[in-house]
Design a protein around this motif. Structure first.
Motif, PDB file in Angstrom:
ATOM      1  N   ARG A 112       0.571  -1.308  -0.036  1.00 38.94           N
ATOM      2  CA  ARG A 112       0.096   0.053   0.079  1.00 38.94           C
ATOM      3  C   ARG A 112       0.677   1.246  -0.177  1.00 38.94           C
ATOM      4  NH1 ARG A 112      -4.308   0.200   4.607  1.00 38.94           N
ATOM      5  NH2 ARG A 112      -4.912   2.181   3.331  1.00 38.94           N
ATOM      6  N   VAL A 113       1.843   1.171   0.705  1.00 39.34           N
ATOM      7  CA  VAL A 113       2.967   2.241   0.590  1.00 39.34           C
ATOM      8  C   VAL A 113       3.654   2.501  -0.292  1.00 39.34           C
ATOM      9  CG1 VAL A 113       4.512   3.329   2.244  1.00 39.34           C
ATOM     10  CG2 VAL A 113       2.981   2.102   3.138  1.00 39.34           C
ATOM     11  N   GLY A 114       3.982   1.363  -1.316  1.00 37.15           N
ATOM     12  CA  GLY A 114       4.681   1.413  -2.367  1.00 37.15           C
ATOM     13  C   GLY A 114       6.066   0.776  -2.305  1.00 37.15           C
ATOM     14  N   PHE A 115       6.123   0.193  -1.238  1.00 35.48           N
ATOM     15  CA  PHE A 115       7.612  -0.717  -1.146  1.00 35.48           C
ATOM     16  C   PHE A 115       7.398  -2.179  -1.934  1.00 35.48           C
ATOM     17  CE2 PHE A 115       8.241   2.554   2.250  1.00 35.48           C
ATOM     18  CZ  PHE A 115       9.643   2.836   1.822  1.00 35.48           C
ATOM     19  N   TYR A 116       8.115  -2.399  -2.781  1.00 36.39           N
ATOM     20  CA  TYR A 116       8.438  -3.804  -3.207  1.00 36.39           C
ATOM     21  C   TYR A 116       9.569  -4.417  -2.845  1.00 36.39           C
ATOM     22  CZ  TYR A 116       3.874  -2.159  -5.096  1.00 36.39           C
ATOM     23  OH  TYR A 116       2.731  -1.706  -5.005  1.00 36.39           O
ATOM     24  N   ASP A 117      10.509  -3.871  -2.266  1.00 35.51           N
ATOM     25  CA  ASP A 117      11.984  -4.625  -2.216  1.00 35.51           C
ATOM     26  C   ASP A 117      12.396  -4.318  -0.601  1.00 35.51           C
ATOM     27  OD1 ASP A 117      14.305  -5.493  -1.934  1.00 35.51           O
ATOM     28  OD2 ASP A 117      15.559  -4.206  -3.172  1.00 35.51           O
ATOM     29  N   SER A 118      11.900  -4.956   0.264  1.00 29.12           N
ATOM     30  CA  SER A 118      11.986  -4.823   1.713  1.00 29.12           C
ATOM     31  C   SER A 118      13.571  -5.126   2.234  1.00 29.12           C
ATOM     32  CB  SER A 118      11.024  -5.585   2.578  1.00 29.12           C
ATOM     33  OG  SER A 118      11.495  -7.172   2.430  1.00 29.12           O
ATOM     34  N   SER A 119      14.462  -5.569   1.233  1.00 26.41           N
ATOM     35  CA  SER A 119      15.729  -5.792   1.600  1.00 26.41           C
ATOM     36  C   SER A 119      16.608  -4.626   1.491  1.00 26.41           C
ATOM     37  CB  SER A 119      16.236  -6.895   0.882  1.00 26.41           C
ATOM     38  OG  SER A 119      16.373  -6.342  -0.589  1.00 26.41           O
ATOM     39  N   ALA A 120      16.037  -3.499   1.275  1.00 23.55           N
ATOM     40  CA  ALA A 120      16.793  -2.258   0.879  1.00 23.55           C
ATOM     41  C   ALA A 120      17.150  -1.713   2.145  1.00 23.55           C
ATOM     42  CB  ALA A 120      15.970  -0.992   0.053  1.00 23.55           C
ATOM     43  N   MET A 121      18.178  -1.179   2.248  1.00 27.95           N
ATOM     44  CA  MET A 121      18.806  -0.242   3.638  1.00 27.95           C
ATOM     45  C   MET A 121      18.102   0.912   3.768  1.00 27.95           C
ATOM     46  SD  MET A 121      20.531  -2.596   4.846  1.00 27.95           S
ATOM     47  CE  MET A 121      21.347  -1.849   6.453  1.00 27.95           C
ATOM     48  N   VAL A 122      17.915   1.446   5.066  1.00 30.99           N
ATOM     49  CA  VAL A 122      17.058   2.653   5.349  1.00 30.99           C
ATOM     50  C   VAL A 122      17.840   3.877   5.048  1.00 30.99           C
ATOM     51  CG1 VAL A 122      16.356   4.092   7.194  1.00 30.99           C
ATOM     52  CG2 VAL A 122      15.760   1.625   7.251  1.00 30.99           C
ATOM     53  N   ARG A 123      19.167   3.750   5.039  1.00 30.84           N
ATOM     54  CA  ARG A 123      20.119   4.809   4.647  1.00 30.84           C
ATOM     55  C   ARG A 123      20.208   5.277   3.260  1.00 30.84           C
ATOM     56  NH1 ARG A 123      23.785   0.611   6.111  1.00 30.84           N
ATOM     57  NH2 ARG A 123      25.182  -0.028   4.401  1.00 30.84           N
ATOM     58  N   THR A 124      19.720   4.152   2.248  1.00 30.40           N
ATOM     59  CA  THR A 124      19.866   4.280   0.985  1.00 30.40           C
ATOM     60  C   THR A 124      18.626   5.027   0.554  1.00 30.40           C
ATOM     61  OG1 THR A 124      18.679   2.350   0.327  1.00 30.40           O
ATOM     62  CG2 THR A 124      21.056   2.343   0.717  1.00 30.40           C
ATOM     63  N   LEU A 125      17.733   5.277   1.380  1.00 31.77           N
ATOM     64  CA  LEU A 125      16.336   6.041   1.034  1.00 31.77           C
ATOM     65  C   LEU A 125      16.144   7.295   1.027  1.00 31.77           C
ATOM     66  CD1 LEU A 125      13.793   3.593   3.187  1.00 31.77           C
ATOM     67  CD2 LEU A 125      14.351   3.299   0.834  1.00 31.77           C
ATOM     68  N   SER A 126      15.508   8.036  -0.048  1.00 23.22           N
ATOM     69  CA  SER A 126      15.430   9.487  -0.094  1.00 23.22           C
ATOM     70  C   SER A 126      14.433   9.838   1.117  1.00 23.22           C
ATOM     71  CB  SER A 126      14.550   9.943  -1.385  1.00 23.22           C
ATOM     72  OG  SER A 126      13.376   9.394  -1.431  1.00 23.22           O
ATOM     73  N   GLY A 127      14.274  11.219   1.404  1.00 20.01           N
ATOM     74  CA  GLY A 127      13.551  11.649   2.426  1.00 20.01           C
ATOM     75  C   GLY A 127      12.237  11.367   2.334  1.00 20.01           C
TER      76      GLY A 127
END
Length: 601
Positions: A112-127
């Motif tokens: 629902r929120v738009g995430f389809y790859d839950s293995s990504a690291m939080v630090r790599t995400l945009s604001g």
């Protein structure tokens, strides 16, 4: 509707300054409340009180027994060394769920929120994606009341549209602090404003933002008429008192007491209605050069990503260009190309001779957090020169709503809105041919936004405005340049036209993605990688996705149907239908991705 949470005579003081006093209101099931107010009025503090994070100085906050609520703060305490999945696994989901049920629930919320790859690291995400993740964490708690403080900060326009859709299709009650007026118009079913203008300190209206504005105007007009009448009555009583009436009779004593109460009431009304606002007025050079900046066929890529290609534009006096696009699409880079800070990979940017450019940086890097406010406003001495006129720094600070006791406070200790006002105050001292504004609206309250809009409309030079505030863009811009983040750009008349084009592109991409993957040639070449049943499933999954998507759109429309909207059972059934449709769409896309991965091996 049953009450979810109530406030009774709640007060809170910060230092010696009362933020709000004796505020009372209630929140019911299904309420979607927009909370606004001037900077410093206590909006964030009130939300933290509602969330149980701090206690009020006085008053009572009562919640329904076992109420489940979520709280999305302005700044999320992120876990940079964690993956998205690790963050989700740490959430306490209500109910005795089995492992498979928990996984299904987590995947449904992430979808629902738009995430389809839950293995990504939080630090790599945009604001913006960090903000989405913070919202996902709260949705996992299955809240009956969701409290959000400036949730549109850091979201790009596509993210804001997503959040609008989420709130409109959800059954939980919500209270949201926001200065995004289109967001409030589209989401809020009730509006509340904390403001000393009002006798009770709080004004609330059943309706969206535009209905709120009408009711507020009516109230302020009635209050102004009452103040005028009270002033006339006080004037007559003062004249009577000056004649020296003898306070010997009961009647005379009562009239003297009444006159005293009226004078106190007038003083209270006058102090509440005293106008105090920021004065913003950017100075132009009055230059008449027809082409201040011209971009001819420019292209730029960063980190291997094509931001835009073959882009051409002309900035002339009185032209106001709005920039729209996802985070990372190149809006700030384009501003730096205009200033000459970076060079294009191809094409040319031509600037008029001796061009004066003033640049508002969204990161506020021009501000030194260690220097006092006095030094930040007046870099040399205690005098600033505005339009060839000297003004003392204390008077200049007052113009931007700073108190005298703040002049020696370090800039880094000021709020985000106050820092934005400092930067605007400095830029106003510089006459400009071209004004570049990169997200100037962050942290500004609505009254300051309105003053900023008027100033930008009056600016005689060229303006380039980057903002996710659709109201500001539509009111100020003469045209809007939309960047899609994939190298393409287009001109639009307004934000609505951009939104329609975005919806069309997403619809085409959604249809094309499974269609491309299910081409007959690819299926034939890779059939040996799937079992017989999987091959049959692969051949039919495209039509299933299209059918599920149509069912989801129908469920969304049904949720907005006014017929039966007052019946909780009907609305619950509609929400359950919408939730089931969303789960089915997410399941099909996940299965399609799984089958495609097998084919790619």
């Amino acid at each position: 509707m049953p009450l979810v949470l109530g406030c009774q005579a709640v007060s809170k003081t910060f230092g010696v300054k009362p933020l709000f006093e004796n505020i009372s209101f209630g929140l019911s099931d299904g309420d979607s409340v927009g909370l606004i107010g001037p900077n410093g009025s206590g909006k964030s503090t009130l939300l933290r009180i509602l969330a149980g994070l701090i206690e009020p100085d006085s008053g009572i906050v009562s919640a329904r027994k076992n109420l489940r609520f979520g709280y999305v703060a302005q700044q999320w305490e992120e876990l940079p060394d964690s993956s998205i999945q690790h963050v989700i696994d740490a959430v306490e989901i209500p109910g005795n769920l089995s492992d498979s049920e928990r996984i299904a629930r987590s995947n449904e919320v992430l979808g629902r929120v738009g995430f389809y790859d839950s293995s990504a690291m939080v630090r790599t995400l945009s604001g913006g994606w960090k903000k989405r993740l913070s919202i996902a964490v709260e949705l996992l708690k299955d809240p009956e009341l969701l409290i959000m403080d400036e949730p549109t900060n850091h979201l790009d326009l596509e993210g804001i549209l997503w959040l609008e859709k989420l709130l409109k299709s959800s059954s939980f009650a919500s209270i949201v602090v926001s200065h995004d007026r289109y967001f409030l118009e589209n989401v809020a079913s009730r509006m509340m404003e904390i403001n000393r203008l009002y006798p009770e300190g709080l004004f609330h209206v059943n309706g969206n933002y535009s209905e709120f504005l009408v009711k507020k105007d009516d109230f302020l007009h009635a209050q102004a008429k009452y103040q005028e009448s009270l002033e006339n009555r006080v004037r007559r009583e003062i004249e009577w008192l000056r004649r020296g009436p003898k306070a010997r009779t009961t009647k005379s004593k009562a009239r003297i007491d009444s006159a005293g109460r009226m004078i106190e009431e007038l003083s209270d009304v006058s102090s509440r209605t005293a106008k105090r606002g920021t004065s913003i007025d950017f100075s132009g050079t009055e230059r008449r050069t027809k082409r201040l900046v011209e971009g001819a066929g420019i292209s730029k890529a960063l980190g291997g990503k094509q931001l835009f290609r073959d882009l051409s534009f002309v900035l002339s006096p009185a032209s106001r260009l709005g920039l729209l696009g996802p985070n990372g699409s190149g809006k700030s880079t384009l501003l730096r190309l205009i200033t000459g800070e970076v060079e294009p990979d191809a094409g040319e940017v031509k600037r008029a001779d001796l061009l004066k450019i003033v640049y508002f940086d969204q990161n506020r890097e021009q501000l030194d957090p260690e220097v006092p406010l006095r030094k930040a406003l007046a870099t040399e001495g205690d005098i600033v020169i505005y339009r060839d006129r000297p003004i003392h720094v204390a008077g200049w600070a007052t113009r931007f709503l700073f108190r005298a006791d703040q002049l020696d406070v370090a800039v880094g200790r000021l709020s985000g809105g106050e820092q934005a006002r400092v930067l605007i105050a400095r830029l106003m001292l510089q006459p400009a041919d071209v004004l570049l504004m990169d997200e100037p609206t962050n942290d500004l309250d609505i009254p300051t936004l309105e003053v900023l809009e008027d100033s930008l409309l009056d600016f005689p030079g060229a303006l380039v405005l980057v903002s996710h505030d659709r109201y500001l863009l539509d009111r100020v811009s003469t045209s809007i340049l939309g960047l899609d983040g994939s190298g393409n750009a287009g001109l639009y008349a307004d934000c609505e036209q951009w939104e329609q084009d975005l919806a069309r592109q997403r619809s085409e991409a959604r249809k094309a993605k499974p269609a491309a993957a299910s081409s007959a040639e690819k299926a034939k070449a890779n059939a040996r990688k799937l079992s017989y049943l999987e091959t049959r499933e692969w051949e039919g999954i495209e039509s299933q996705i299209m059918e599920a998507d149509a069912a989801l759109q129908a469920a969304q429309q049904e949720l907005q149907n006014p017929v039966g909207a007052s019946d909780p059972a009907v609305m619950h059934a509609r929400y359950e239908g919408l939730l089931a449709a969303e789960i089915e769409v997410n399941r099909l896309f996940a299965r399609w991705a799984e089958l495609e991965a097998k084919l790619a091996v």
